[in-house]
Design a protein around this motif. Structure first.
Motif, PDB file in Angstrom:
ATOM      1  N   SER A 441       8.018  36.646  20.356  1.00 31.66           N
ATOM      2  CA  SER A 441       8.251  37.973  19.781  1.00 31.66           C
ATOM      3  C   SER A 441       9.503  38.587  20.357  1.00 31.66           C
ATOM      4  CB  SER A 441       7.082  38.919  20.043  1.00 31.66           C
ATOM      5  OG  SER A 441       7.478  40.194  19.567  1.00 31.66           O
ATOM      6  N   ALA A 442      10.544  38.611  19.547  1.00 28.00           N
ATOM      7  CA  ALA A 442      11.790  39.234  19.996  1.00 28.00           C
ATOM      8  C   ALA A 442      11.691  40.745  19.861  1.00 28.00           C
ATOM      9  CB  ALA A 442      12.953  38.726  19.169  1.00 28.00           C
ATOM     10  N   GLU A 443      11.064  41.214  18.743  1.00 31.09           N
ATOM     11  CA  GLU A 443      11.045  42.672  18.536  1.00 31.09           C
ATOM     12  C   GLU A 443       9.795  43.203  17.841  1.00 31.09           C
ATOM     13  OE1 GLU A 443      14.687  43.476  16.299  1.00 31.09           O
ATOM     14  OE2 GLU A 443      13.876  42.553  14.508  1.00 31.09           O
ATOM     15  N   HIS A 444       9.083  42.437  17.050  1.00 30.58           N
ATOM     16  CA  HIS A 444       7.959  43.000  16.282  1.00 30.58           C
ATOM     17  C   HIS A 444       6.696  43.169  17.103  1.00 30.58           C
ATOM     18  CE1 HIS A 444       9.975  41.259  12.430  1.00 30.58           C
ATOM     19  NE2 HIS A 444      10.612  42.306  12.910  1.00 30.58           N
ATOM     20  N   GLY A 445       6.568  42.424  18.200  1.00 22.60           N
ATOM     21  CA  GLY A 445       5.386  42.544  19.059  1.00 22.60           C
ATOM     22  C   GLY A 445       4.360  41.460  18.779  1.00 22.60           C
ATOM     23  N   ILE A 446       3.199  41.621  19.426  1.00 17.47           N
ATOM     24  CA  ILE A 446       2.132  40.618  19.361  1.00 17.47           C
ATOM     25  C   ILE A 446       1.085  41.016  18.312  1.00 17.47           C
ATOM     26  CG2 ILE A 446       0.280  39.499  20.685  1.00 17.47           C
ATOM     27  CD1 ILE A 446       3.089  38.623  21.577  1.00 17.47           C
ATOM     28  N   GLY A 447       0.608  42.264  18.410  1.00 19.31           N
ATOM     29  CA  GLY A 447      -0.363  42.780  17.433  1.00 19.31           C
ATOM     30  C   GLY A 447      -1.559  41.867  17.266  1.00 19.31           C
ATOM     31  N   GLN A 448      -1.999  41.708  16.030  1.00 25.63           N
ATOM     32  CA  GLN A 448      -3.108  40.794  15.740  1.00 25.63           C
ATOM     33  C   GLN A 448      -2.555  39.402  15.443  1.00 25.63           C
ATOM     34  OE1 GLN A 448      -6.349  42.280  13.238  1.00 25.63           O
ATOM     35  NE2 GLN A 448      -5.264  44.227  13.060  1.00 25.63           N
ATOM     36  N   LEU A 449      -1.332  39.392  14.891  1.00 28.51           N
ATOM     37  CA  LEU A 449      -0.757  38.134  14.410  1.00 28.51           C
ATOM     38  C   LEU A 449      -0.629  37.063  15.494  1.00 28.51           C
ATOM     39  CD1 LEU A 449       0.660  36.789  11.912  1.00 28.51           C
ATOM     40  CD2 LEU A 449       2.806  37.684  12.809  1.00 28.51           C
ATOM     41  N   LYS A 450      -0.097  37.466  16.652  1.00 30.49           N
ATOM     42  CA  LYS A 450       0.209  36.453  17.669  1.00 30.49           C
ATOM     43  C   LYS A 450      -0.751  36.489  18.845  1.00 30.49           C
ATOM     44  CE  LYS A 450       4.792  37.453  16.269  1.00 30.49           C
ATOM     45  NZ  LYS A 450       5.936  38.284  16.604  1.00 30.49           N
ATOM     46  N   ARG A 451      -1.812  37.258  18.710  1.00 28.65           N
ATOM     47  CA  ARG A 451      -2.717  37.452  19.845  1.00 28.65           C
ATOM     48  C   ARG A 451      -3.224  36.128  20.446  1.00 28.65           C
ATOM     49  NH1 ARG A 451      -8.061  37.607  20.798  1.00 28.65           N
ATOM     50  NH2 ARG A 451      -8.781  39.027  22.402  1.00 28.65           N
ATOM     51  N   PRO A 452      -3.622  35.148  19.637  1.00 34.62           N
ATOM     52  CA  PRO A 452      -4.144  33.925  20.257  1.00 34.62           C
ATOM     53  C   PRO A 452      -3.089  33.152  21.064  1.00 34.62           C
ATOM     54  CG  PRO A 452      -4.663  34.008  17.908  1.00 34.62           C
ATOM     55  CD  PRO A 452      -3.688  35.097  18.174  1.00 34.62           C
ATOM     56  N   TYR A 453      -1.833  33.502  20.863  1.00 33.33           N
ATOM     57  CA  TYR A 453      -0.765  32.710  21.502  1.00 33.33           C
ATOM     58  C   TYR A 453      -0.028  33.473  22.600  1.00 33.33           C
ATOM     59  CZ  TYR A 453      -1.864  30.289  17.262  1.00 33.33           C
ATOM     60  OH  TYR A 453      -2.561  29.664  16.270  1.00 33.33           O
ATOM     61  N   VAL A 454      -0.532  34.663  22.929  1.00 28.43           N
ATOM     62  CA  VAL A 454       0.244  35.542  23.806  1.00 28.43           C
ATOM     63  C   VAL A 454       0.423  34.976  25.212  1.00 28.43           C
ATOM     64  CG1 VAL A 454      -1.730  36.960  24.534  1.00 28.43           C
ATOM     65  CG2 VAL A 454       0.553  37.937  24.474  1.00 28.43           C
ATOM     66  N   ASN A 455      -0.476  34.104  25.638  1.00 29.93           N
ATOM     67  CA  ASN A 455      -0.365  33.581  27.002  1.00 29.93           C
ATOM     68  C   ASN A 455       0.533  32.353  27.118  1.00 29.93           C
ATOM     69  OD1 ASN A 455      -1.922  35.571  28.095  1.00 29.93           O
ATOM     70  ND2 ASN A 455      -3.839  34.495  27.652  1.00 29.93           N
ATOM     71  N   LEU A 456       1.026  31.884  25.978  1.00 26.92           N
ATOM     72  CA  LEU A 456       1.899  30.702  26.020  1.00 26.92           C
ATOM     73  C   LEU A 456       3.071  30.944  26.964  1.00 26.92           C
ATOM     74  CD1 LEU A 456       2.437  29.458  22.323  1.00 26.92           C
ATOM     75  CD2 LEU A 456       1.464  28.175  24.238  1.00 26.92           C
ATOM     76  N   GLY A 457       3.193  30.087  27.934  1.00 26.02           N
ATOM     77  CA  GLY A 457       4.346  30.179  28.842  1.00 26.02           C
ATOM     78  C   GLY A 457       4.234  31.277  29.887  1.00 26.02           C
ATOM     79  N   LYS A 458       3.117  32.001  29.939  1.00 22.92           N
ATOM     80  CA  LYS A 458       2.995  33.083  30.934  1.00 22.92           C
ATOM     81  C   LYS A 458       2.157  32.588  32.125  1.00 22.92           C
ATOM     82  CE  LYS A 458       4.809  36.451  28.329  1.00 22.92           C
ATOM     83  NZ  LYS A 458       6.009  35.743  27.876  1.00 22.92           N
ATOM     84  N   SER A 459       2.535  33.014  33.314  1.00 23.08           N
ATOM     85  CA  SER A 459       1.806  32.537  34.502  1.00 23.08           C
ATOM     86  C   SER A 459       0.512  33.331  34.679  1.00 23.08           C
ATOM     87  CB  SER A 459       2.668  32.721  35.744  1.00 23.08           C
ATOM     88  OG  SER A 459       2.785  34.111  36.030  1.00 23.08           O
TER      89      SER A 459
END
Ligand code: FAD
Ligand code: 2HG
Ligand code: ZN
Length: 485
Positions: A441-459
């Motif tokens: 997400s460069a600018e639109h955010g996570i919202g409902q759309l990307k919620r299942p993937y939000v932890n990708l690459g995060k420690s």
């Protein structure tokens, strides 16, 4: 008793919808009476609220049974106090132009709209500092500060409907970021109501450009997508309105040449460069097919670049743009180059870029993406996706804020093929982006759309710390649940 909403669940891929959390109370008549006591009967809506329950993309529809329309921070504080006590889930909403379903209930959350929060407007022409409530429409603010010779430091295609509160909560980017930086560069202070036992009203920061007397905690709310507190007021800097705005379009054969042209634009246009946008041939195709627009560049190039400059001297700026175009053509980096010679030509160029989002909706189902990518792999993903989805998709297009490394890869399909295309795209594209050093997400955010993937690459450390912050601001987790925090 409340009637259930008549809205359908909309197009939603089942795996993305978390079940209703039974810790949250369902609102009852006593809650409604209390809201009416706080706001007055007219501003507690339970009828004709479908437009608040459905998002701009029509992908998400909630079952929020009631919409609250406060006009002051004190009213918001009383609402959140009550919701905290009863543990009622609340979704803040502004202009409802978000593209990821962040401002829409997932289940039956109460919708708290800030549309009526538009009384305060104060502008200091000496410092360029704007102090206002968050319910102002971006375009209206642009007009108001424009009267003082200033402009907002960011601009979006949704400016006629989005509100400054929504822009702050998504940390919106847009077409001027290349020049003026992100909203973080302009934020000085925020007024926020927290969803705690007191409905605490907190003033963060100040209206000073330089103030190192505390943690800059207000920056946490930028891009927090309504999960930490309800922003009710902002203090931010505006920028001086340019006297000369020049636009030009270039037709280019390869993405490698587009990259070279970006570097040349930075050196040859230097301090006046304000936008560097990309549209591939397929983007022009959707504008031609669905809106009957015609391209300014007539040779049907593989890539179209739209460059804008903002400065103070028309002759000087035009000469700079002329030199830049001439250089790109003589070096054979571009095949075509057109400089807008009138306001009408400038408008036509920008109409192409800003209408891509609307044109795509006419294709049927649209899978929207908003990636930050290193420039060396910026267009590679589009090519890989094109090969991967083959004939299952209607169209694969790429446009975006190339100058900021922000690609809007959009894929469209028929309703019949939607499930198939979805499975071909996800999680493939998200994993690809993270693997290549980008952001989903460069600018639109996570919202409902990307919620299942939000932890990708995060420690784990980062995730744990962010969870603790959420609990600190929102101890009963009532604000915008089922989203990324
Ligand atoms: P909403 O959609 O109502 O809300 C967005 C999020 O903020 C939600 O999570 C909501 O819960 C939260 N929220 C809203 N108000 C508050 C508040 N007061 N306090 C706390 N949380 C709150 N985006 C870009 O970044 N760049 C673009 O170039 C761009 N172009 C667009 C073009 C079109 C045609 C469209 C339809 C959208 C575009 N967008 C763009 C996306 C969208 O316009 C932005 O995300 C915008 O900032 C959302 O503002 P809004 O007022 O509509 O907020
Ligand atoms: C834009 O840059 C917006 O035009 C919308 O961010 C992008 O339609 C999109 O995917
Ligand atoms: Zn964008």
């Amino acid at each position: 008793m409340l009637k259930p909403s008549r809205l359908s669940r909309g197009l939603r891929f089942a795996s993305q919808t978390p079940p209703r959390d039974t810790r949250y109370a369902r609102i009852n008549d006593a809650d409604l009476k209390n809201f009416e006591k706080i706001l007055g009967k007219s501003y507690v809506k339970t009828e004709e609220i479908d437009s608040f329950n459905k998002d701009w993309t029509k992908w998400y529809s909630g079952n929020g049974a009631c919409v609250l329309l406060p006009s002051t921070s004190e009213e918001i504080s009383a609402i959140l106090r009550h919701c905290h006590e009863r543990r009622i889930a609340v979704v803040p909403q502004a202009g409802n132009t978000g593209l990821v379903g962040g401002g829409i209930p997932v289940h039956d959350e109460v919708i708290l709209s800030v549309r009526r929060m538009n009384r305060e407007f104060d502008f200091d022409p000496d410092t360029g500092v704007l102090s206002c409530d968050v319910g102002h429409v971006l375009e209206e603010l642009e007009g108001k500060v424009g009267e003082f010779g200033y402009m907002m430091p960011f601009d979006l295609g949704a400016k006629g409907s989005c509100l400054i509160g929504g822009n702050l909560s998504t940390c919106a980017g847009g077409i001027r970021l290349l020049r003026y930086g992100s909203l973080h560069s302009h934020l000085l202070g925020l007024r926020v109501v927290l969803p705690d036992a007191k409905g605490s009203l907190v003033e963060f920061g100040s209206e000073l450009r330089k103030d190192n007397t505390s943690l800059h905690a207000h920056h946490l709310f930028l891009g927090s997508e309504g999960q930490l507190g309800v922003i009710t007021g902002v203090k931010m800097t505006c920028v001086t309105k340019p006297i000369s705005v020049q636009s030009a379009m270039l037709g280019v054969n390869t993405f490698d040449e587009c990259r070279k042209i970006l570097r040349i634009a930075k050196t040859k246009l230097g301090e006046i460069l304000s936008s560097f946008e990309l549209m591939d041939r397929e983007t022009i195709g959707v504008l031609e097919d669905n809106l009957q627009f015609s391209n300014v560049i007539k040779t049907n190039p593989r890539f179209n670049i739209l460059v804008e400059t903002s400065g103070t001297n028309i002759d000087h700026d035009r000469e700079k743009v002329d030199n830049f175009l001439e250089y790109c053509l003589s070096e054979r980096l571009a095949n075509d180059g057109v400089q807008a010679k009138s306001a009408e030509e400038h408008r036509l160029m920008w109409r192409l870029r800003e209408s891509a989002t609307i044109a795509l909706t006419l294709d049927g189902i649209v899978f929207k993406n908003d990636f930050s990518l290193p420039l060396h792999s910026f267009y590679q993903l589009t090519e890989e996706v094109r090969a991967r989805v083959g004939g299952a998709a209607k169209r694969v297009v790429c446009y975006g804020h190339m100058g900021d490394g922000n690609s809007h890869l959009n894929v469209t399909s028929t309703k019949e093929n939607a499930d198939r295309v979805y499975k071909m795209l996800y999680p493939f594209v998200y994993e690809w982006v993270v693997k290549h050093g980008g952001s989903i997400s460069a600018e639109h955010g996570i919202g409902q759309l990307k919620r299942p993937y939000v932890n990708l690459g995060k420690s784990t450390e980062e995730r744990n710390l962010i969870r603790s912050l959420k609990t600190l601001f929102d101890p009963r987790e009532i604000l915008n649940p089922y989203k990324f925090l």
